[in-house]
Design an enzyme around this catalytic site. Sequence first.
Site, PDB file in Angstrom:
ATOM      1  N   HIS A 239     -79.955 101.614   6.733  1.00 38.69           N
ATOM      2  CA  HIS A 239     -80.431 100.927   7.950  1.00 38.69           C
ATOM      3  C   HIS A 239     -79.681  99.605   8.177  1.00 38.69           C
ATOM      4  O   HIS A 239     -78.885  99.512   9.090  1.00 38.69           O
ATOM      5  CB  HIS A 239     -81.952 100.687   7.966  1.00 38.69           C
ATOM      6  CG  HIS A 239     -82.747 101.938   7.795  1.00 38.69           C
ATOM      7  ND1 HIS A 239     -82.630 103.009   8.654  1.00 38.69           N
ATOM      8  CD2 HIS A 239     -83.673 102.326   6.860  1.00 38.69           C
ATOM      9  CE1 HIS A 239     -83.437 103.978   8.259  1.00 38.69           C
ATOM     10  NE2 HIS A 239     -84.077 103.594   7.177  1.00 38.69           N
ATOM     11  N   ASP A 290     -82.472 111.050   7.842  1.00 42.23           N
ATOM     12  CA  ASP A 290     -83.627 110.286   7.389  1.00 42.23           C
ATOM     13  C   ASP A 290     -84.949 111.036   7.527  1.00 42.23           C
ATOM     14  O   ASP A 290     -85.303 111.833   6.674  1.00 42.23           O
ATOM     15  CB  ASP A 290     -83.627 108.941   8.146  1.00 42.23           C
ATOM     16  CG  ASP A 290     -84.610 107.929   7.599  1.00 42.23           C
ATOM     17  OD1 ASP A 290     -85.381 108.278   6.704  1.00 42.23           O
ATOM     18  OD2 ASP A 290     -84.621 106.781   8.072  1.00 42.23           O
TER      19      ASP A 290
HETATM   20 ZN   LIG Z   1     -85.399 106.220   4.319  1.00 36.31          ZN
END
Ligand SMILES: [Zn+2]
Length: 417
Positions: A239, A290
């Site tokens: 991220h 994800d």
């Molecule tokens: Zn994750």
Amino acid sequence: MSNPDSTAGLVHATEGGWRVPGIANLHSHAFQRAMAGLAERQTHPEDSFWTWREIMYRFAARMDPDSTYAVATQLYAEMLEAGYTTVCEFHYVHHQPDGRPYADPAAMSKALIAAARDTGIRMTLLPVLYMTGGFDGRELSARQRRFGHGVEDFLRLHEDLRALQDASLRIGCAFHSLRAVPEAAMREVLAALPTDAPVHIHIAEQVGEVQDSLAVRNARPVEWLLREFPVDRRWTLVHATHLTQEETRGIASSGATVAICPTTEANLGDGLFPLRDYLQAGGRWGIGSDSHVSVSPVEELRWLEYGQRLVTRHRNIAVTAHSPSVGETLLRGVLDSAADATGFGQATDEVLLDAAAPALAGAMADDVVDRWLFAGNRPLVKQVRVAGRTVVSEGRHVEGEAIARRYGETLRRLLRD
Ligand SMILES: [Zn+2]
């Protein structure tokens, strides 16, 4: 107009279609595939990542080794059909729901490994160390207990898993996040592990996490990590959404990879990764699906670019001086980071795009990737070979029907319970 140099090594015309390299999926939580589409109802006027996490914990609590295998095989078959040939599985649901280890403490890890082997996808399994419920070092909540390890138990698990490594399986290491692993434990684990094991960590996904880090450590998460640890090409920062310009440049010059997960970050309302600044700083990056609300490198890469277009009100952002094609710049970015982020080195997996598809009508080598990533929604992947084994033929995984049947039965059972 054809320019063979710009596509060198990326696209090859073959008899059956256009051959492109397989893509590494740098971030996966396989069990979350089972809840994709089931967290889209408002539960609170201020719904956010944190309320989504409550739903996710309820799902995690239902998983056992059998259902994990069934969900992961479906997921990995879908990944292969979409053109992903390697998955980095960030695995933290280790124990029984009450937190006690299974009779074989590696049972959940082995279910994931079996799913990878049976579908034929390369796997970098990243057993996750998860110890605390926040930056203040508080204990894990009841729902988090099945994720937790002490350092010694974690290293034992890691050693057991390393014995299973082969040409298609690498064992790396993950720290769940700075809020979940104390500094001393990170140091102890890094000192004990082989120095070539990839290291992944969730970082700066949420503004709340940045604020907590500032409050407790007087530094932002990325700022702190870069200052305290020798972050280099071995590291993948997952991220890294909320960055100052200094942090953006700091990650870029460290050589680490950022695993950007555009569809999940959009779905969770995380925020937008500063791609333009990061590319200008020469940063390395890859993509991950994800939470698996989408299992498609096309959609991840398309939205990585589209997010930038929406905020900058400009077009064609992901380019370099040598590569004016957005599609090729994106694909090259993903390929450049894969060797270090997965630990596999340069893999030679092949994805064949269907040259007969209308979206590729009249295609030239130097427009194939742009068309693949930016034209239409019909999947163009026709055939996939991983380590010489054909795993997708005519657009479908070779075991797809049996895998989908087992997945259907498992989902009906999971959702009923
Ligand atoms: Zn994750």
